[in-house]
Design a protein around this motif. Structure first.
Motif, PDB file in Angstrom:
ATOM      1  N   GLU A   6       0.852  -1.193   0.000  1.00  0.00           N
ATOM      2  CA  GLU A   6       0.000   0.000   0.000  1.00  0.00           C
ATOM      3  C   GLU A   6       0.884   1.237   0.000  1.00  0.00           C
ATOM      4  N   SER A   8       0.510   5.613   0.411  1.00  0.00           N
ATOM      5  CA  SER A   8      -0.298   6.808   0.639  1.00  0.00           C
ATOM      6  C   SER A   8       0.548   8.007   0.237  1.00  0.00           C
ATOM      7  N   GLN A 124       0.093 -10.564  -1.671  1.00  0.00           N
ATOM      8  CA  GLN A 124      -1.227 -10.638  -2.307  1.00  0.00           C
ATOM      9  C   GLN A 124      -2.348 -10.660  -1.266  1.00  0.00           C
ATOM     10  N   CYS A 126      -2.224  -9.401   1.786  1.00  0.00           N
ATOM     11  CA  CYS A 126      -2.319  -8.058   2.359  1.00  0.00           C
ATOM     12  C   CYS A 126      -3.098  -7.127   1.444  1.00  0.00           C
ATOM     13  N   ARG A 127      -2.751  -7.136   0.173  1.00  0.00           N
ATOM     14  CA  ARG A 127      -3.450  -6.268  -0.791  1.00  0.00           C
ATOM     15  C   ARG A 127      -4.941  -6.579  -0.818  1.00  0.00           C
ATOM     16  N   SER A 128      -5.273  -7.860  -0.800  1.00  0.00           N
ATOM     17  CA  SER A 128      -6.666  -8.275  -0.824  1.00  0.00           C
ATOM     18  C   SER A 128      -7.397  -7.805   0.425  1.00  0.00           C
ATOM     19  N   LEU A 130      -6.674  -5.306   2.384  1.00  0.00           N
ATOM     20  CA  LEU A 130      -6.799  -3.837   2.375  1.00  0.00           C
ATOM     21  C   LEU A 130      -7.846  -3.381   1.375  1.00  0.00           C
ATOM     22  N   SER A 131      -7.978  -4.072   0.258  1.00  0.00           N
ATOM     23  CA  SER A 131      -8.966  -3.667  -0.739  1.00  0.00           C
ATOM     24  C   SER A 131     -10.384  -3.909  -0.250  1.00  0.00           C
ATOM     25  N   THR A 132     -10.590  -4.911   0.621  1.00  0.00           N
ATOM     26  CA  THR A 132     -11.930  -5.174   1.149  1.00  0.00           C
ATOM     27  C   THR A 132     -12.290  -4.238   2.289  1.00  0.00           C
ATOM     28  N   ARG A 133     -11.274  -3.616   2.918  1.00  0.00           N
ATOM     29  CA  ARG A 133     -11.540  -2.663   4.003  1.00  0.00           C
ATOM     30  C   ARG A 133     -12.121  -1.363   3.478  1.00  0.00           C
ATOM     31  N   GLY A 134     -11.779  -1.067   2.206  1.00  0.00           N
ATOM     32  CA  GLY A 134     -12.305   0.138   1.582  1.00  0.00           C
ATOM     33  C   GLY A 134     -11.607   1.317   2.007  1.00  0.00           C
TER      34      GLY A 134
END
Length: 134
Positions: A6, A8, A124, A126-128, A130-134
């Motif tokens: 991620e 920022s 992968q 971790c990315r998944s 984080l993507s579901t957390r929005g």
């Protein structure tokens, strides 16, 4: 980019690159070049706690560890790299400063590094998450 989880406007979260001492050993790096909290901008100082907490929670979530060590020295590179190290209570090699011996043993070839495929899977996952957390 292979290890990056991620990014920022202030931080980059990534898995420790190969060779990785432990699966789930993450690094939180400042995006701007600075040696550590003493050099933080006001925005970095205000956001630091949130970034460390969220990254540490992610380490616990992906590894099932009981604790997360946060260590930064800034000697290998004069840039902030906060090591977020999973501490499993049933693994003596991850206890307190023994984690440094674990790292040295891996670096010298006396201990196997984490399999690269496991690192890729961790990134992968971790990315998944984080993507579901929005």
């Amino acid at each position: 980019m292979r290890y990056e989880i991620e990014r920022s406007e202030l931080w980059v979260l990534r898995h420790h690159p190969d060779p990785a001492p432990l699966p789930g050993w993450l690094l939180l790096d400042s995006l701007r070049h600075c040696s550590g909290p003493v050099d933080f901008s006001e925005a970095e100082a205000m956001d630091w706690g949130r970034a460390v907490r969220n990254a540490s929670l992610l380490v616990k979530q992906i590894t099932g560890c009981q604790r997360v060590y946060a260590i930064a020295f800034g000697e290998g590179a004069q840039h902030l790299h906060l090591h977020l190290i999973p501490r499993h209570l049933d693994e003596p090699g991850s206890k307190a400063w023994a984690v440094a011996d674990l790292y040295r043993a891996m670096d010298s070839g006396d201990r196997a590094a984490t399999d690269s495929a496991v690192v890729v899977t961790m990134v992968q996952r971790c990315r998944s998450l984080l993507s579901t957390r929005g």
